[in-house]
Design a protein around this motif. Structure first.
Motif: not given
Length: 414
Positions: A389-392, A383-384, A376-377, A302-309
């Protein structure tokens, strides 16, 4: 699913919660707009930070009281409080009283929720628990999809009538709980019931919270959930900004002389719609597809799919690809929903199940509080890099889930 799984308690609550949730989503998405127009956007924004904080406290209190005094009286208290607050809201002529009623409705829901989840866990076996939770989630998400579409008209033109309808539904549901719902609190927790006095009640609650927070495994589980929620919540935060700012008007479909075009704002609306539709259609089937998977593997996937997506969204501005990546990160969000309550049901001591259910919701509140970091950042990052950071954050969640189940491998299958 075998229909024998569904006794009267579950059937009544499924219908009652689904109907109320439909009404709830008719007013909730527009409440911020209502207070912004009445009190000003800056003050309204500040006021809207209070409900999540009250939800933390009262969710844990509701969970602990559900262990001490039973699921039924706590659920009944939450429902009656919501019915009362809706009635006052409907009669109110003061925006500040409206706001206090809104807070009260949230407190009623926070008290009700952990007791409700604990009752589902009490009534189901490990084999069927995920699917039962999935049915409740599906019913609630039907309301989340249909409610805003209906409420867009009702809230602004017939707000008083809508609030009275919510009050009536909660009053009827409260009567159903009182007369038709049976208590399910386990015998181990039942021994904690009784009158202890106000001071002793709060003292024992504090001891219970302190014991819970000293549970290293559970605290790490909450932390893993927080990092996952940070990634998932970007649908309403940075992803919305990225799509509306960087995705330009483009032709999505063309047949002869006819073409269908979408702007960035319109594309984001379609992505939200796809996200909501997938929740309605696939929560229950996904729980069935993954019924033989271990909780650990589902959490990590779940976490991986949410991050990679989410990360993949930052690689394109093509609307068809954005829709594909929406499917990926939404599926990651979907598969975790039934498993969360299932994990807490199995991990928590039976006599403390309500408390753990309430504390489990901390991951949502903390995650929602931290998620705006991406916005904020964004002012000084490409954007990439923001999506990176979201993926991290999602990868940190994957690692923490792996570590959590490694620590409890003797209690639950690793």
């Amino acid at each position: 699913m075998n229909i024998t799984v569904w006794n009267a308690n579950l059937k009544i609550r499924l219908f009652g919660e689904a109907l109320f949730n439909l009404l709830y989503w008719m007013y909730f998405p527009f409440i911020a707009v209502y207070f912004s127009s009445a009190l000003g956007s800056q003050l309204a924004g500040l006021l809207m930070t209070v409900p999540p904080l009250t939800a933390i406290a009262f969710s844990m209190i509701g969970g602990d009281l559900a262990n001490r005094f039973g699921r039924k009286p706590v659920m009944l208290t939450g429902c009656c409080l919501k019915a009362l607050m809706f009635a006052v809201f409907a009669l109110s002529s003061s925006h500040w009283l409206d706001y206090l009623c809104f807070i009260g409705i949230g407190i009623g829901g926070a008290i009700y929720s952990p007791a409700s989840d604990a009752m589902v866990a009490d009534l189901t076996t490990q084999k069927n628990r995920r699917q039962v939770f999935a049915v409740f989630i599906t019913a609630n998400n039907i309301g989340a999809v249909l409610g805003p579409a209906i409420g867009a008209t009702l809230f602004f033109q017939y707000r008083t009538e809508l609030l009275w309808a919510c009050m009536l539904i909660m009053a009827i549901y409260s009567v159903a709980i009182f007369y038709a719902i049976k208590e399910t609190v386990p015998a181990a927790a039942n021994s904690h019931q009784g009158s202890r006095g106000i001071w002793n009640t709060f003292l024992n609650q504090w001891k219970a919270y302190r014991t819970l927070l000293s549970d290293k495994v559970f605290v790490l589980y909450i932390a893993a959930g927080v990092f996952a929620i940070i990634a998932i919540m970007q649908l309403d935060l940075y992803l919305a900004i990225y799509v509306t700012e960087f995705v330009h008007l483009q032709t999505v479909l063309s047949v002869n002389d006819w073409s269908f075009t979408l702007s960035g704002t319109e594309a984001f609306g379609w992505m939200l719609g796809l996200n909501g539709l997938m929740f309605v259609l696939f929560v229950l089937p996904s729980a069935k597809w993954l019924k033989d998977w271990k909780d650990r593997d589902i959490f990590m996937l779940s976490s991986f799919l949410a991050g990679i997506g989410m990360f993949a969204v930052g690689l394109t501005t093509n609307i068809w690809l954005l829709m594909l990546f929406t499917v990926i990160f939404t599926f990651g969000e979907i598969i975790r929903s039934p498993v969360m309550n299932n994990f807490v049901s199995e991990y928590a001591p039976q006599e403390s199940r309500g408390l753990y259910m309430g504390a489990s919701k901390l991951q949502f509140t903390i995650g929602r509080f931290l998620a705006p970091f991406a916005v904020i950042v964004a002012d000084w990052m490409m954007p990439i890099l923001v999506f990176g950071l979201i993926f991290l954050s999602a990868l940190v969640s994957v690692f923490l889930y792996f570590y959590v189940f490694k620590l409890i491998s003797k209690k639950l299958p690793a």
